[in-house]
Design a protein around this motif. Structure first.
Motif, PDB file in Angstrom:
ATOM      1  N   GLY D 207       0.823  -1.204   0.000  1.00  0.00           N
ATOM      2  CA  GLY D 207       0.000   0.000   0.000  1.00  0.00           C
ATOM      3  C   GLY D 207       0.854   1.249   0.000  1.00  0.00           C
ATOM      4  O   GLY D 207       0.620   2.175  -0.778  1.00  0.00           O
ATOM      5  N   ALA D 208       1.878   1.252   0.863  1.00  0.00           N
ATOM      6  CA  ALA D 208       2.727   2.441   0.946  1.00  0.00           C
ATOM      7  C   ALA D 208       3.426   2.679  -0.384  1.00  0.00           C
ATOM      8  O   ALA D 208       3.456   3.805  -0.901  1.00  0.00           O
ATOM      9  N   LEU D 209       3.944   1.608  -0.957  1.00  0.00           N
ATOM     10  CA  LEU D 209       4.626   1.726  -2.257  1.00  0.00           C
ATOM     11  C   LEU D 209       3.683   2.261  -3.314  1.00  0.00           C
ATOM     12  O   LEU D 209       4.016   3.193  -4.056  1.00  0.00           O
ATOM     13  N   SER D 210       2.491   1.670  -3.395  1.00  0.00           N
ATOM     14  CA  SER D 210       1.559   2.071  -4.447  1.00  0.00           C
ATOM     15  C   SER D 210       1.174   3.523  -4.279  1.00  0.00           C
ATOM     16  O   SER D 210       1.090   4.257  -5.262  1.00  0.00           O
ATOM     17  N   SER D 211       0.940   3.934  -3.039  1.00  0.00           N
ATOM     18  CA  SER D 211       0.460   5.292  -2.883  1.00  0.00           C
ATOM     19  C   SER D 211       1.545   6.266  -3.323  1.00  0.00           C
ATOM     20  O   SER D 211       1.262   7.222  -4.049  1.00  0.00           O
ATOM     21  N   LEU D 212       2.780   5.994  -2.943  1.00  0.00           N
ATOM     22  CA  LEU D 212       3.838   6.933  -3.319  1.00  0.00           C
ATOM     23  C   LEU D 212       4.085   6.931  -4.816  1.00  0.00           C
ATOM     24  O   LEU D 212       4.142   7.991  -5.461  1.00  0.00           O
ATOM     25  N   ILE D 213       4.222   5.731  -5.360  1.00  0.00           N
ATOM     26  CA  ILE D 213       4.555   5.655  -6.780  1.00  0.00           C
ATOM     27  C   ILE D 213       3.414   6.191  -7.625  1.00  0.00           C
ATOM     28  O   ILE D 213       3.619   6.904  -8.612  1.00  0.00           O
ATOM     29  N   GLY D 214       2.189   5.871  -7.211  1.00  0.00           N
ATOM     30  CA  GLY D 214       1.036   6.369  -7.953  1.00  0.00           C
ATOM     31  C   GLY D 214       1.053   7.882  -8.038  1.00  0.00           C
ATOM     32  O   GLY D 214       0.941   8.462  -9.113  1.00  0.00           O
ATOM     33  N   ILE D 236      -5.658   3.429  -4.232  1.00  0.00           N
ATOM     34  CA  ILE D 236      -5.723   2.004  -3.895  1.00  0.00           C
ATOM     35  C   ILE D 236      -4.662   1.705  -2.847  1.00  0.00           C
ATOM     36  O   ILE D 236      -4.889   0.944  -1.898  1.00  0.00           O
ATOM     37  N   GLY D 237      -3.505   2.342  -3.006  1.00  0.00           N
ATOM     38  CA  GLY D 237      -2.449   2.168  -2.003  1.00  0.00           C
ATOM     39  C   GLY D 237      -2.910   2.629  -0.631  1.00  0.00           C
ATOM     40  O   GLY D 237      -2.682   1.954   0.371  1.00  0.00           O
ATOM     41  N   ILE D 238      -3.601   3.761  -0.599  1.00  0.00           N
ATOM     42  CA  ILE D 238      -4.070   4.271   0.693  1.00  0.00           C
ATOM     43  C   ILE D 238      -5.082   3.310   1.310  1.00  0.00           C
ATOM     44  O   ILE D 238      -5.040   3.008   2.505  1.00  0.00           O
ATOM     45  N   ILE D 239      -5.969   2.806   0.451  1.00  0.00           N
ATOM     46  CA  ILE D 239      -6.944   1.838   0.966  1.00  0.00           C
ATOM     47  C   ILE D 239      -6.226   0.616   1.519  1.00  0.00           C
ATOM     48  O   ILE D 239      -6.570   0.089   2.578  1.00  0.00           O
ATOM     49  N   LEU D 240      -5.185   0.207   0.795  1.00  0.00           N
ATOM     50  CA  LEU D 240      -4.451  -0.961   1.267  1.00  0.00           C
ATOM     51  C   LEU D 240      -3.742  -0.696   2.587  1.00  0.00           C
ATOM     52  O   LEU D 240      -3.568  -1.600   3.394  1.00  0.00           O
ATOM     53  N   LEU D 241      -3.335   0.544   2.796  1.00  0.00           N
ATOM     54  CA  LEU D 241      -2.757   0.868   4.101  1.00  0.00           C
ATOM     55  C   LEU D 241      -3.771   0.555   5.193  1.00  0.00           C
ATOM     56  O   LEU D 241      -3.436  -0.039   6.228  1.00  0.00           O
ATOM     57  N   GLY D 242      -5.020   0.949   4.933  1.00  0.00           N
ATOM     58  CA  GLY D 242      -6.065   0.658   5.911  1.00  0.00           C
ATOM     59  C   GLY D 242      -6.267  -0.828   6.078  1.00  0.00           C
ATOM     60  O   GLY D 242      -6.313  -1.357   7.195  1.00  0.00           O
ATOM     61  N   ILE D 243      -6.381  -1.526   4.961  1.00  0.00           N
ATOM     62  CA  ILE D 243      -6.612  -2.977   5.042  1.00  0.00           C
ATOM     63  C   ILE D 243      -5.441  -3.651   5.737  1.00  0.00           C
ATOM     64  O   ILE D 243      -5.615  -4.524   6.586  1.00  0.00           O
ATOM     65  N   GLY D 244      -4.231  -3.200   5.378  1.00  0.00           N
ATOM     66  CA  GLY D 244      -3.041  -3.811   5.979  1.00  0.00           C
ATOM     67  C   GLY D 244      -3.022  -3.598   7.489  1.00  0.00           C
ATOM     68  O   GLY D 244      -2.730  -4.520   8.251  1.00  0.00           O
ATOM     69  N   MET D 245      -3.381  -2.383   7.927  1.00  0.00           N
ATOM     70  CA  MET D 245      -3.421  -2.143   9.364  1.00  0.00           C
ATOM     71  C   MET D 245      -4.457  -3.029  10.014  1.00  0.00           C
ATOM     72  O   MET D 245      -4.228  -3.596  11.098  1.00  0.00           O
ATOM     73  N   GLY D 246      -5.602  -3.144   9.355  1.00  0.00           N
ATOM     74  CA  GLY D 246      -6.635  -4.012   9.908  1.00  0.00           C
ATOM     75  C   GLY D 246      -6.136  -5.432  10.063  1.00  0.00           C
ATOM     76  O   GLY D 246      -6.364  -6.094  11.089  1.00  0.00           O
ATOM     77  N   MET D 247      -5.412  -5.888   9.050  1.00  0.00           N
ATOM     78  CA  MET D 247      -4.893  -7.253   9.115  1.00  0.00           C
ATOM     79  C   MET D 247      -3.886  -7.393  10.243  1.00  0.00           C
ATOM     80  O   MET D 247      -3.876  -8.389  10.973  1.00  0.00           O
ATOM     81  N   ILE D 248      -3.040  -6.374  10.392  1.00  0.00           N
ATOM     82  CA  ILE D 248      -2.039  -6.437  11.459  1.00  0.00           C
ATOM     83  C   ILE D 248      -2.735  -6.489  12.815  1.00  0.00           C
ATOM     84  O   ILE D 248      -2.413  -7.314  13.673  1.00  0.00           O
ATOM     85  N   PHE D 249      -3.735  -5.644  12.982  1.00  0.00           N
ATOM     86  CA  PHE D 249      -4.419  -5.608  14.275  1.00  0.00           C
ATOM     87  C   PHE D 249      -5.129  -6.919  14.561  1.00  0.00           C
ATOM     88  O   PHE D 249      -5.133  -7.403  15.691  1.00  0.00           O
ATOM     89  N   LEU D 250      -5.728  -7.479  13.521  1.00  0.00           N
ATOM     90  CA  LEU D 250      -6.412  -8.753  13.756  1.00  0.00           C
ATOM     91  C   LEU D 250      -5.407  -9.832  14.130  1.00  0.00           C
ATOM     92  O   LEU D 250      -5.668 -10.662  14.996  1.00  0.00           O
TER      93      LEU D 250
END
Lengths: 306, 193, 468, 625
Positions: D207-214, D236-250
């Motif tokens: 997510g971080a990569l996509s957001s920056l490169i995008g 999409i990268g930003i959304i993935l940051l959210g999803i990724g955090m959610g996954m980490i927290f879970l």
């Protein structure tokens, strides 16, 4: 509540004073005759009297944007840390909102630069976009680090907390954050070595280039905005990094607060006198230092004992 | 006796591999088929299977005599080049032919203890050898002879390994063989037309 | 009922000795008569004929039906052959004669229960195609006809060799019965020498693979289909390959009973190799004929691995879908290539009138259907086929290896997919627009095949029943 | 077969929001499209198939609709296929979606044990028993995220989305990408849970990569639609940051924080749909009127197309995450969930999270720069070409479409708490704890941690309006006189050519990131009398190709070409050597059977190889003449 409103009013009213102060100190240091401290007010008053000339090429944006440059900053003033403890204040607003409001202001400022079809406005906007894009991450990281140190994400809450629990365990990360934040103050307010607010050479300026086509009331709005912006940053800096004296009664606390800002202005003036303006493409180096210090601050906070 | 005929069958095949003249190739093919037929007759005597007798006789007559003759006629009719030098060097061929025989025995090794299974390896060997015949010649006639030799190898396998295929299948195979000849004739004809 | 199948074909055979120009209007009608006994067979229970040597079971019925439809479509399309290529009446008559023979051989081998009859039918069909290829009079076609003659017969001989070995392995325990698929299937455990059987199977498989143009013979088939007239290619892909695949299905289910892991290993390695080569050959292809024939090889490979992996439904569906789609594409190459062989750009442009528009839409749809885009039946067959493969992989000891293989297959398929999309876009959107003529008979054939393909979508239950 | 659980219903609602304004717009856009029937058929198929994907509850139906979606969108790109670049983009797009489909297919096959008609709720047990769960996750990433355009599988996106008609670009960028994320989230939450921490970190990094490169590539883009498409990658990268955090927290067993992060991601999904659609619609209007996608040929359009300009500005504010817009709110939530990391015990993770914060912040800063550029160059200043001069406001249908989409943007901002409650309910169906009671108080959104921040869009909006209104009133009171006249402009005459160009505007940033862009710079100038500094004409032209295109895609293509060439050569044996090939083939197959079936030993295997090499040399290859 009433004290908070007074505080905000003081910030708005005294904003031009401190910019003039910096200028005066600089002139005094350069063996010039310093300008009167009320020069900022004189300028504004003159601008208010003048007729507004709008560029033929300009669109509605020029008529609307100046308001939207100032309004977000005024809104941001509401969220500043209070001068005294135990007072009502808005404590919940965090770094992201604050930087968002600042960015909103910058956004419209950059649009003004592009609106009048002049090449210089474009230059200014382009450079401003470049610099503020790099400032934003540093800003957020610093405030993030500070809120970690202060154990609260709200800006005002954090400042209060820093007063009661001075971070003696995290002095390293605290210092790093201070350095980073100081660089950001220089960058965001267009001070030397990032930008020269007094320049008369169009090619080197950033902030002034954008507002080249504004006049009268609109220029007054934008100038007021830049003064208030300085005020915001100065307030943030002093209440984060010298969180002393807010336990005092209101008037004393206010006096201490203003003295701290005056001291900060003095430091800035000293720096301005002693450094040259950086070339545009050297600016990222300085901002990079800020970002690295912000990172260091965060990481050392984690590493040295959370 | 069967052993002898099969041995002769194989030797005619190997000789055919080294032949450089077209008519000589037809002759070797005829002899090859005749030895095959004789071996089949031997098998018939051993097993007393009527079907085997019929196919043995058909082989003798059709493949041993008629086909070589027909091919010679074709070759005369279409003025075919009679010199057919093999493309594979003799030096290689000398190595290749024994190697194929060794390989087939190695292949069949796991079931060699079963009765009559060495014939399987021999017929696989002759299959490969006739493939070599097809490979080494550019001339269409030689290729066709190679194909027919392969047919013989098939017959050998059917005769020895399974003690005779069902009659119907044998007849079908012969029918197809004739059909093949008709088609070959047609192909030549169209080519020369 | 089986006898009636041969009746219309014999009629065509006889008619071909008379003036075809006059009677050619009737030929499609006569050939569509085949449908009558085919349909009637569809509703008769499984039966055996002629001392078990021929039989009718679900698989046969299905294959016969598919072949009948393809055959009718090709006869329809043959009607306009004269408009696309130069052909003398004599050759035209001969073409029909061998066509009838070919079809008879086909039916024989499809309905065969005896391995021998299967082989005889196959050989008959093969030899008659040699002449059909030769109808084209170019030197290239001549050379390829000979090539087909030699290689085809070698392949067929290898199949027979294998059949004899299989027979030999089973005869000691089964006697003359060992020639019958059904007997072999029910008594497979009684085979003494499994090794001999497997060697035999290897021969049969190699022979069939050569015939279907698998690695390393992939160029051969493409060349032949290139050399022949387009209806021959259509027959090849629709009928001959079907017969061979059906036979291979039967043999491989025998081999599977005997030793599954050997079969899987062998076919998977072979399939991967073939797909690898074919995918890259397709990637470089420059004309329609080769594109379609190479993709035909690809689909044969898929069918085969679906079948051996236990995806019977998928294999049969794929088989039928391919049997309809590929001849349709081959038939349309007659029109597509009417501007010359290598003119892919703009081949699908410039069709006017109802017939032209219909042709254009149908060909576009066929192109998309053959790369298994939904709702083509191939989409479902590939889905189910791969699911069978995964199922197999999950039960095996080499899960990761198998998964890697499946992934490789999928990626190779996507290379082919890319090429087809490329060709599709090129023929539709690039190049100049030149008018082309389309004849009613071709469009009729295409419509027939399209309807048949659509009908496949509705007959999943029926096909599922056969597989089970 | 189908499901209408809250999550699916939520996305149906999402679809409705995205499609309804678009329909009006597409109808208005129609006079620009030649193949109208082709367009409508595929448009309807596209929309329906997206709905089909959302409500599918078996792998079979899911894959079916997924492919229909790809197919119809491919045809939509080809609506106007005259240009070479459009065809190339369509080809590339279709291949990439198929490439993703391959992995998706494999994923579904693995988790359904081969029975594709199993409903999704049964897949979890199978996935749990699978020996290599990480493999499943990788397949999922490759399958869904290649469709969503995540770096490095994003290269097709800036080519494909702009090539379609604008209404379709809006649908593809705004809606279709989210459908891919819908699938990703559903598979994660319904099939693959629970997951190890590392998966979440991987998604976070992507997510971080996509957001920056995008955003970086958006800045360098001159084609307005490609610019917007690059921004889709960013978001999409930003959304993935959210999803990724959610996954980490879970994974860390912090379900409340996870819900918060997923809420943020869902909210951003909705927001991105709204403002990206609006951006594409208004960019489409500009394109419709000026007939060029090149941003350098616009200028001054705010005067002739005010509605378009203002809706673009609204969307630009929102996508730049400026308060109090909806884009700001969802990014704020994602930011808050990143800050929730202070309650994580894992030190390595804790230290790496600031990098994600940094990425998000830098992305925000660059996005602002990019949209100042996009809006400023397109709508402000003077007309830069004749095309821009003759532009007029678009027709009523297109205006309605834009207005409706603008209403969606504003609605998402004003009714944020209402939307968040719906998201919360949808996530609750996956067993995540409901947190709407904890974070939503009247009209404000609270961060989950007790010392976290609070944001209230209405408060911010009210304050901004209050201050602006006050200033306006003040201006009225002061009786400010206005005059329209030449301004100074440093003494130069302002002409269209003295304006700053988009290339120039992005210049400093482009120069700063030159090591990343590696641009193809073409600088032609006619110098006068040998002076290097004096010239009569000069042309400065910068082309930047997407990151990884050169290495990953061109490299692959080159490899394919080379490989296919060798195979082509290899396969073209001389034709009379067929028999020899068959000979070797039979030999190797028999040999192989003998070795494998009877007794395996590497020695015989080596022997076989040697013998085969010999026979191939002698028979197939032959001797050199």
């Amino acid at each position: 509540m009433i004290y908070t409103l007074i505080h905000i009013a003081v910030m708005v009213i005294l904003a031009p004073l401190f910019l003039s102060l910096i200028k005066a100190i600089k002139m005094w240091l350069l063996f010039k005759k310093p300008l009167p401290l009320l020069q900022g007010y004189n300028d504004l008053a003159k601008l208010l009297r003048k007729e507004v000339i709008i560029s033929q090429e300009a669109s509605q944006i020029t008529r609307i944007a100046p308001y939207l440059v100032l309004a977000p900053l005024l809104t941001a003033l509401l969220f500043m840390p209070p001068v005294t403890k135990g007072e009502w204040y808005i404590g919940f607003v965090d770094a992201f909102t604050l930087t968002g409001l600042l960015a909103l202001s910058t956004f419209f400022l950059m649009l003004i630069g592009l609106d009048s079809a002049s090449a210089f406005g474009g230059i200014g906007s382009s450079r401003e976009a470049f610099i503020s894009a790099l400032v934003e991450p540093g800003m957020i990281l610093v405030i993030f680090a500070l809120s970690l140190i202060a154990k609260n994400l709200g800006i005002a809450e954090a400042a209060i907390h820093l007063n009661t629990h001075f971070p003696t365990h995290h002095l390293a990360s605290y210092t790093f954050a201070a350095i980073a934040f100081f660089i950001l103050i220089l960058a965001e307010n267009g001070r030397i070595p990032i930008d020269n607010p007094e320049t008369h050479l169009e090619l080197t300026m950033v902030h002034e280039a954008m507002v080249l086509d504004l006049s009268g009331w609109y220029l007054a709005l934008v100038e007021a905005a830049s003064a208030i912006k300085y005020m915001i940053f100065a307030t943030l800096f002093v209440s984060f990094f010298s969180p002393f004296g807010i336990g005092a009664p209101f008037l004393i606390a206010l006096a201490i607060y203003l003295a701290k800002i005056a001291f900060l202005s003095l430091i800035i003036a000293l720096i301005e006198v002693n450094t040259a303006k950086l070339r545009l493409f050297k600016v990222p180096n300085l901002l990079g230092i800020a970002i690295i210090f912000a990172f260091l601050s965060l990481i050392s906070y984690y590493m040295l004992g959370a | 006796m069967t052993n002898l005929f099969i041995g002769l069958f194989l030797s005619t095949l190997i000789t055919a591999l080294l032949t450089t003249r077209l008519y000589r190739l037809f002759l070797w093919y005829g002899l090859n088929s005749i030895f095959l037929g004789l071996a089949a007759l031997e098998q018939y005597k051993l097993l007393d299977d009527k079907a085997l007798l019929i196919s043995a006789l058909l082989t003798l007559l059709l493949k041993g005599l008629l086909l070589p003759y027909l091919f010679k006629l074709f070759a005369l009719k279409f003025h075919t080049e009679r010199n057919i030098p093999p493309k594979i060097r003799l030096q290689y061929a000398i190595l290749l032919i024994p190697a194929i025989l060794v390989f087939t025995f190695y292949l069949i090794n796991p079931i060699l203890h079963l009765p009559g299974k060495n014939y399987i390896s021999l017929s696989i060997a002759s299959l490969f050898l006739s493939l070599v015949l097809i490979i080494e010649h550019k001339a269409i006639f030689a290729k066709v002879i190679g194909f027919l030799m392969m047919e013989n190898a098939l017959f050998l396998l059917g005769m020895t390994a399974t003690e005779g295929m069902p009659m119907l299948i044998e007849l079908g195979i012969f029918f197809d063989l004739l059909m093949a000849v008709v088609v070959i004739n047609l192909l030549f004809e169209v080519e020369h037309a | 009922m089986l006898e009636y199948l041969f009746l219309p074909l014999s009629l065509i055979f006889v008619l071909s000795f008379f003036d075809v120009q006059k009677s050619k209007k009737y030929l499609p009608i006569i050939s569509s008569l085949v449908l009558v006994p085919t349909f009637m067979l569809l509703f008769t229970p499984d039966r055996h004929y002629w001392h078990d040597r021929l039989m009718i079971d679900d698989l046969n019925k299905f294959v016969l039906l598919v072949c009948a439809i393809v055959g009718i479509a090709v006869t329809l399309a043959l009607e306009s052959l004269r408009h696309h290529v130069k052909i003398s009446p004599r050759h035209y008559r001969r073409f029909y004669r061998f066509f009838a023979l070919f079809w008879i051989g086909m039916i024989l081998s499809v309905t065969a229960n005896s391995m021998g009859i299967f082989w005889v039918g196959l050989e008959l069909a093969t030899l008659s195609t040699v002449y059909m290829i030769k109808t084209n009079t170019t030197p290239f076609a001549h050379k390829e006809a000979w090539n087909y003659m030699i290689v085809g017969t070698i392949a067929i001989s290898l199949i027979l060799f294998g059949i004899i070995l299989i027979y030999a392995s089973a005869k000691p325990s089964l006697g003359e019965e060992a020639m019958l698929f059904t007997a072999l299937k029910s008594h497979i455990s009684r085979i003494h020498s499994a090794y001999l059987f497997e060697i035999g199977f290897a021969f049969v498989a190699v022979g069939s693979f050569i015939k279907m143009g698998f690695f390393p013979m992939n160029l051969w088939l493409a060349n032949i289909e290139r050399a022949a007239y387009y209806p021959v290619a259509a027959l090849f892909s629709g009928l001959l390959e079907s017969a061979i695949v059906t036979g291979l299905f039967r043999f491989s289910s025998l081999a599977k009973e005997l030793n599954q892991s050997h079969l899987i290993g062998f076919t998977y390695i072979y399939a991967l190799l073939t797909l690898f080569v074919v995918a890259f050959l397709i990637y470089r292809v420059k004309d329609f004929m080769r594109l379609f024939s190479l993709s035909g090889i690809e689909h044969m490979v898929l069918m085969l691995i679906f079948w051996v992996s236990g995806g019977y439904f998928a294999a049969l569906l794929h088989f039928a879908a391919h049997a309809f789609l590929k001849p349709a594409l081959f038939i349309s190459t007659g029109v597509l290539e009417s501007r010359g062989k290598y003119h892919i750009a703009g081949a699908l442009k410039g069709y006017k009138g109802f017939k032209g528009r219909l042709f254009q839409i149908l060909v576009a749809l066929f192109m998309l259907a053959i790369i298994s885009l939904p709702p083509s039946p191939m989409f479902f067959s590939e889905l189910f086929g791969f699911s069978a493969m995964i199922d197999l992989a999950k039960g095996s000891h080499h899960l990761l290896l198998m998964l890697f293989g499946i992934l490789t297959i999928l990626i190779l398929l996507s290379i082919i997919f890319y090429k087809f999309v490329d060709v599709y876009q090129t023929m539709r959107y690039e190049g100049e627009e030149r008018s082309k003529r389309v004849y009613a008979s071709e469009v009729g054939a295409l419509v027939l095949l399209a309807l048949a393909t659509l009908a496949l979508l509705g007959s999943f239950d029926f096909i599922e029943k056969i597989g089970g | 077969m189908f499901t209408f659980d809250p999550f699916a219903l939520l996305f149906l609602f999402f679809l409705l929001l995205g499609v309804l304004p678009n329909l009006f717009y597409a109808y208005g856009y129609l006079d620009h499209i030649q193949r109208k029937w082709h367009f409508w058929i595929h448009y309807v198929a596209f929309v329906l198939s997206m709905g089909g994907v959302v409500v599918s509850y078996t792998p079979l139906s899911f894959l079916f609709f997924w492919e229909i979606m790809s197919l119809s969108s491919w045809q939509l790109i080809l609506t106007d296929p005259k240009e070479e670049s459009t065809q190339k983009a369509a080809r590339f797009y279709f291949f990439m979606t198929h490439f993703g489909f391959v992995f998706l297919l494999l994923f579904f096959l693995l988790v359904s044990n081969g029975s594709l008609t199993l409903s999704f709720d049964k897949l979890h047990a199978i996935a749990q028993n699978f020996a290599y769960p990480s493999l499943l996750f990788f397949l999922l990433i490759l399958g869904f995220l290649s469709k969503a355009g995540v770096v490095p599988l994003h290269v097709w996106l800036p080519y494909a989305h702009p090539a379609a008609p604008s209404a379709v670009s809006a649908l593809m960028s705004g809606v279709m990408l989210k459908i891919a994320l819908y699938g990703f989230m559903r598979m994660l939450l319904e099939v693959l849970y629970p997951w190890p921490l590392e998966w979440g970190i991987l998604i976070l990094v992507l997510g971080a990569l996509s957001s920056l490169i995008g955003v970086l590539y958006a800045l360098a883009e001159h084609d307005i639609k490609a610019l917007l498409a690059n921004h889709s990658i960013e978001n999409i990268g930003i959304i993935l940051l959210g999803i990724g955090m959610g996954m980490i927290f879970l994974a860390l067993k912090l379900p409340m924080l996870a819900t918060f992060a997923f809420l943020a991601a869902l909210y951003h999904i909705f927001n991105h749909m709204s403002f990206k659609s609006l951006l594409f619609l208004s960019a489409g209007s500009v394109l419709h009127q000026t007939h060029t996608k090149n941003i350098e040929r616009y200028g001054g359009l705010i005067k002739s197309m005010p509605l378009t300009a203002w809706s673009f500005l609204l969307a630009a504010l929102s996508i730049s995450a400026l308060p109090p817009t909806n884009g700001f709110l969802s990014e704020w939530m994602i930011f808050q969930s990143l800050l929730g990391s202070s309650s994580i015990a894992n030190m390595a993770l804790k230290i790496s999270l600031p990098f994600a914060v940094f990425a998000l912040a830098l992305t925000g800063g660059l996005a602002i720069a990019c949209f100042v550029k996009a809006f400023g160059i397109t709508f402000l200043g003077l007309h830069r070409s004749a095309n821009a001069k003759h532009a007029t406001e678009v027709n009523a249908f297109m205006r309605t479409g834009m207005l409706l989409m603008g209403a969606v943007v504003v609605g998402l901002m004003l009714f944020a708490p209402w939307f968040l409650r719906r998201f919360d309910a949808a996530l609750a169906s996956f067993g995540l704890p409901s947190i709407s009671q904890k974070i939503l108080f009247s009209w404000s959104i609270h961060s989950l941690t007790h010392n976290g921040g609070v944001v209230s869009p209405l408060f911010l909006l009210a304050m901004l309006i209050f201050f602006s209104a006050g200033l306006v009133l003040l201006a009225k009171r002061l009786r400010i006189r206005k005059r329209i006249f030449h301004t100074w402009a440093c003494g130069y005459r302002t002409t269209p050519r003295t304006q700053y160009s988009a290339t120039g505007f992005a210049g400093p940033i482009r120069r700063f990131f030159e090591w990343l862009y590696r641009p193809d710079v073409h600088f032609h100038k006619k110098t006068l009398a040998g002076h290097t500094t004096k010239f009569s004409t000069a042309l400065y032209d910068v082309h930047i190709r997407p990151l990884f295109e050169r290495s990953l895609y061109d490299g692959t293509k080159k490899l394919l070409n080379r490989l296919s060439y060798f195979i082509y050569r290899f396969a073209h044996f001389e034709q009379n050597r067929y028999a020899a090939i068959i000979f070797n083939l039979t030999l190797s197959v028999l040999f192989g059977y003998r070795i494998v079936a009877h007794q395996f030993s590497w020695a015989t295997f080596a022997l076989e190889a040697i013998i085969l090499a010999f026979t191939i040399k002698i028979l197939v290859i032959g001797e050199k003449r």
